[in-house]
Motif scaffolding. Structure first.
Motif, PDB file in Angstrom:
ATOM      1  N   GLU A  23      51.777  86.352 -35.000  1.00 18.75           N
ATOM      2  CA  GLU A  23      51.398  85.352 -33.995  1.00 18.75           C
ATOM      3  C   GLU A  23      49.881  85.194 -33.919  1.00 18.75           C
ATOM      4  OE1 GLU A  23      55.041  85.519 -30.759  1.00 18.75           O
ATOM      5  OE2 GLU A  23      53.570  87.143 -30.768  1.00 18.75           O
ATOM      6  N   LEU A  24      49.173  86.302 -33.948  1.00 22.19           N
ATOM      7  CA  LEU A  24      47.708  86.254 -33.932  1.00 22.19           C
ATOM      8  C   LEU A  24      47.178  85.533 -35.166  1.00 22.19           C
ATOM      9  CD1 LEU A  24      46.952  89.871 -32.677  1.00 22.19           C
ATOM     10  CD2 LEU A  24      46.406  87.754 -31.449  1.00 22.19           C
ATOM     11  N   SER A  25      47.778  85.810 -36.296  1.00 23.93           N
ATOM     12  CA  SER A  25      47.369  85.160 -37.545  1.00 23.93           C
ATOM     13  C   SER A  25      47.616  83.661 -37.490  1.00 23.93           C
ATOM     14  CB  SER A  25      48.132  85.776 -38.716  1.00 23.93           C
ATOM     15  OG  SER A  25      47.796  85.132 -39.926  1.00 23.93           O
ATOM     16  N   PHE A  26      48.743  83.264 -36.906  1.00 23.46           N
ATOM     17  CA  PHE A  26      49.065  81.844 -36.775  1.00 23.46           C
ATOM     18  C   PHE A  26      48.048  81.140 -35.881  1.00 23.46           C
ATOM     19  CE2 PHE A  26      51.164  78.360 -34.502  1.00 23.46           C
ATOM     20  CZ  PHE A  26      51.570  77.575 -35.579  1.00 23.46           C
ATOM     21  N   ILE A  27      47.712  81.769 -34.773  1.00 26.74           N
ATOM     22  CA  ILE A  27      46.730  81.190 -33.843  1.00 26.74           C
ATOM     23  C   ILE A  27      45.393  80.990 -34.540  1.00 26.74           C
ATOM     24  CG2 ILE A  27      45.347  81.652 -31.771  1.00 26.74           C
ATOM     25  CD1 ILE A  27      47.847  83.091 -30.630  1.00 26.74           C
ATOM     26  N   LYS A  28      44.955  81.994 -35.275  1.00 25.78           N
ATOM     27  CA  LYS A  28      43.652  81.919 -35.943  1.00 25.78           C
ATOM     28  C   LYS A  28      43.653  80.894 -37.077  1.00 25.78           C
ATOM     29  CE  LYS A  28      42.174  86.549 -34.654  1.00 25.78           C
ATOM     30  NZ  LYS A  28      41.826  87.913 -35.068  1.00 25.78           N
ATOM     31  N   TYR A  66      35.748  83.177 -23.441  1.00 30.64           N
ATOM     32  CA  TYR A  66      36.493  83.463 -24.662  1.00 30.64           C
ATOM     33  C   TYR A  66      37.924  82.970 -24.502  1.00 30.64           C
ATOM     34  CZ  TYR A  66      38.587  86.303 -28.463  1.00 30.64           C
ATOM     35  OH  TYR A  66      39.246  86.731 -29.596  1.00 30.64           O
ATOM     36  N   SER A  67      38.410  82.252 -25.479  1.00 34.98           N
ATOM     37  CA  SER A  67      39.782  81.765 -25.447  1.00 34.98           C
ATOM     38  C   SER A  67      40.207  81.329 -26.843  1.00 34.98           C
ATOM     39  CB  SER A  67      39.925  80.570 -24.479  1.00 34.98           C
ATOM     40  OG  SER A  67      39.322  79.406 -25.042  1.00 34.98           O
ATOM     41  N   ILE A  68      41.443  80.939 -26.983  1.00 34.86           N
ATOM     42  CA  ILE A  68      41.939  80.421 -28.257  1.00 34.86           C
ATOM     43  C   ILE A  68      41.131  79.204 -28.693  1.00 34.86           C
ATOM     44  CG2 ILE A  68      43.911  79.253 -29.354  1.00 34.86           C
ATOM     45  CD1 ILE A  68      45.740  81.069 -27.654  1.00 34.86           C
ATOM     46  N   LEU A  69      40.665  78.420 -27.723  1.00 38.82           N
ATOM     47  CA  LEU A  69      39.896  77.214 -28.030  1.00 38.82           C
ATOM     48  C   LEU A  69      38.388  77.455 -28.042  1.00 38.82           C
ATOM     49  CD1 LEU A  69      41.861  74.513 -25.976  1.00 38.82           C
ATOM     50  CD2 LEU A  69      42.072  75.058 -28.414  1.00 38.82           C
ATOM     51  N   ASP A  70      37.981  78.658 -27.743  1.00 37.85           N
ATOM     52  CA  ASP A  70      36.561  79.017 -27.800  1.00 37.85           C
ATOM     53  C   ASP A  70      36.450  80.418 -28.389  1.00 37.85           C
ATOM     54  OD1 ASP A  70      33.887  79.438 -27.591  1.00 37.85           O
ATOM     55  OD2 ASP A  70      33.771  79.200 -25.418  1.00 37.85           O
ATOM     56  N   ARG A  71      36.503  80.463 -29.711  1.00 41.48           N
ATOM     57  CA  ARG A  71      36.509  81.740 -30.426  1.00 41.48           C
ATOM     58  C   ARG A  71      35.110  82.149 -30.890  1.00 41.48           C
ATOM     59  NH1 ARG A  71      40.424  80.952 -35.122  1.00 41.48           N
ATOM     60  NH2 ARG A  71      39.628  83.036 -35.590  1.00 41.48           N
ATOM     61  N   ARG A  72      34.077  81.546 -30.322  1.00 35.56           N
ATOM     62  CA  ARG A  72      32.711  81.846 -30.745  1.00 35.56           C
ATOM     63  C   ARG A  72      32.338  83.324 -30.671  1.00 35.56           C
ATOM     64  NH1 ARG A  72      29.418  77.741 -27.076  1.00 35.56           N
ATOM     65  NH2 ARG A  72      30.980  78.543 -25.625  1.00 35.56           N
ATOM     66  N   PRO A  73      32.814  84.085 -29.668  1.00 31.84           N
ATOM     67  CA  PRO A  73      32.428  85.504 -29.620  1.00 31.84           C
ATOM     68  C   PRO A  73      32.926  86.340 -30.792  1.00 31.84           C
ATOM     69  CG  PRO A  73      33.182  84.754 -27.462  1.00 31.84           C
ATOM     70  CD  PRO A  73      33.517  83.668 -28.437  1.00 31.84           C
ATOM     71  N   GLU A  74      33.948  85.882 -31.498  1.00 34.24           N
ATOM     72  CA  GLU A  74      34.559  86.698 -32.553  1.00 34.24           C
ATOM     73  C   GLU A  74      33.629  86.963 -33.736  1.00 34.24           C
ATOM     74  OE1 GLU A  74      39.201  85.303 -31.776  1.00 34.24           O
ATOM     75  OE2 GLU A  74      38.186  84.741 -33.636  1.00 34.24           O
ATOM     76  N   ALA A 119      37.616  78.673 -35.936  1.00 33.67           N
ATOM     77  CA  ALA A 119      36.768  79.869 -35.841  1.00 33.67           C
ATOM     78  C   ALA A 119      35.335  79.395 -35.584  1.00 33.67           C
ATOM     79  CB  ALA A 119      36.859  80.683 -37.120  1.00 33.67           C
ATOM     80  N   ASN A 120      35.147  78.771 -34.409  1.00 36.81           N
ATOM     81  CA  ASN A 120      33.832  78.193 -34.107  1.00 36.81           C
ATOM     82  C   ASN A 120      32.777  79.272 -33.879  1.00 36.81           C
ATOM     83  OD1 ASN A 120      35.334  78.822 -31.836  1.00 36.81           O
ATOM     84  ND2 ASN A 120      35.307  76.787 -30.986  1.00 36.81           N
ATOM     85  N   VAL A 121      31.517  78.913 -34.034  1.00 36.06           N
ATOM     86  CA  VAL A 121      30.406  79.864 -33.905  1.00 36.06           C
ATOM     87  C   VAL A 121      29.370  79.289 -32.969  1.00 36.06           C
ATOM     88  CG1 VAL A 121      30.748  80.852 -36.208  1.00 36.06           C
ATOM     89  CG2 VAL A 121      29.226  78.890 -35.924  1.00 36.06           C
ATOM     90  N   TYR A 122      28.464  80.149 -32.503  1.00 37.94           N
ATOM     91  CA  TYR A 122      27.397  79.712 -31.609  1.00 37.94           C
ATOM     92  C   TYR A 122      26.310  78.950 -32.387  1.00 37.94           C
ATOM     93  CZ  TYR A 122      29.319  82.644 -27.916  1.00 37.94           C
ATOM     94  OH  TYR A 122      30.139  83.201 -26.980  1.00 37.94           O
ATOM     95  N   LYS A 123      26.151  77.691 -32.047  1.00 37.00           N
ATOM     96  CA  LYS A 123      25.068  76.902 -32.614  1.00 37.00           C
ATOM     97  C   LYS A 123      23.950  76.770 -31.591  1.00 37.00           C
ATOM     98  CE  LYS A 123      28.459  74.322 -35.347  1.00 37.00           C
ATOM     99  NZ  LYS A 123      29.205  73.059 -35.460  1.00 37.00           N
ATOM    100  N   ASP A 124      24.325  76.377 -30.390  1.00 37.25           N
ATOM    101  CA  ASP A 124      23.361  76.357 -29.276  1.00 37.25           C
ATOM    102  C   ASP A 124      23.501  77.679 -28.519  1.00 37.25           C
ATOM    103  OD1 ASP A 124      22.729  73.690 -29.928  1.00 37.25           O
ATOM    104  OD2 ASP A 124      24.517  73.024 -28.848  1.00 37.25           O
TER     105      ASP A 124
END
Length: 303
Positions: free
Chosen positions: A286-291, A172-180, A296-301
């Motif tokens: 700041e959180l809103s700016f990041i998002k 999980y990271s800013i560049l991997d937001r799939r868990p959200e 907001a990527n999602v799990y495809k595979d």
């Protein structure tokens, strides 16, 4: 360093845990990293039987022997090295788990494991059998609680439904937001803690970000997109603080997250990560700016 409760267990883990995979096999250097973590107030150490053919568990166990009762020791099971050590196979069977735990306990030099985690998992596994193994180990006192290391939403749902897991480790990271989208809300609803790994996205979310931009990109970001997004994030958010702080605080901002597991190959990396988690939290703005700026990527595979 602040602590957060791990799921429904009685364990309290520091907001930063040391991922021991990267400490190496040179015992003196590895011990220096672990001792630095202890000096910084870290109480949570994560290893696996897979790392360095079990040598990692041995080094961690020896280094933590004198403070065993004061730390949370986590390891993982499910991967079996081939006899020639050229690779490993997946085995979440009860028989393997019941045998592997004995070997981990021996290598770690302890008679119990605080958090025992399944090191992966697929929807095709005999999940009931795996859960049965963990429950028996818990009842017998060999482990205090158990969890899984998985990014697969369908697998996570099955364990939430059928087991008493206290944690799920996931990238999980800013560049991997799939868990959200799926995992974090579900786990938070059921009081199951998330332990995050990969918070710095292979160094892309550190102050060396532009040196780490790969030609092939990262997740569903192209190289071009990374070169556009990262400098904007840094200029807007990290003018007076390290970008590592931004990255780790982003993870800790989610209420489902109990701890961020960060690897370190030097004492200075440990100190840098410790400074990051004890720094000021991100504001709503700041959180809103990041998002807004990130995907907001999602799990495809990996379902």
């Amino acid at each position: 360093m602040k602590k957060r409760k791990l799921g429904n267990s009685d364990l309290w883990v520091t907001e930063l845990g040391l991922g021991c995979m990267s400490i190496g096999t040179e015992e003196k250097a590895a011990r220096e990293i672990i001792e630095t973590a202890l000096d910084e107030g870290i109480n949570y150490f994560d290893t696996a039987d897979l790392y360095d053919f079990g040598v990692n568990e041995k080094i961690v166990g020896v280094a933590l022997k004198e403070v065993r009762e004061q730390v949370i020791l986590a390891t993982k099971v499910g991967n079996r090295w081939m006899p020639d050590k050229t690779g490993w196979s997946w085995d979440p069977s009860k028989s393997h788990i019941m045998e592997a735990v004995k070997q981990s306990l021996k290598r770690l030099g302890t008679d119990y494991i605080d958090l025992y985690q399944l090191h992966g998992g697929t929807i095709e596994d005999h999940i009931d059998e795996t859960i049965e193994a963990f429950e028996e180990l818990k009842s017998a006192g060999y482990i205090r609680c158990y969890g899984i290391s998985s990014i697969r939403p369908n697998v996570i749902r099955e364990y939430v439904k059928k087991s008493n897991i206290d944690s799920v480790m996931m990238q999980y990271s800013i560049l991997d937001r799939r868990p959200e989208e799926e995992a974090l809300p579900l786990l938070h609803e059921h009081g199951i803690s998330v332990v995050t790994r990969g918070p710095l996205a292979k160094g892309l979310l550190s102050d060396k970000m532009l040196e780490k931009v790969f030609q092939k990109g990262y997740q569903d970001y192209s190289q071009k997109e990374l070169l556009e997004v990262l400098p904007v994030l840094k200029d807007k958010l990290a003018s007076d603080r390290s970008f590592t702080e931004i990255a780790l605080q982003y993870n800790l901002a989610h209420p489902a997250v109990a701890s961020v597991i960060a690897g370190a190959s030097s004492p200075e990396q440990v100190r840098s990560n410790a400074r990051a988690v004890t720094s000021k939290t991100l504001t709503k703005e700041e959180l809103s700016f990041i998002k807004k700026l990130s995907k907001a990527n999602v799990y495809k595979d990996h379902r």
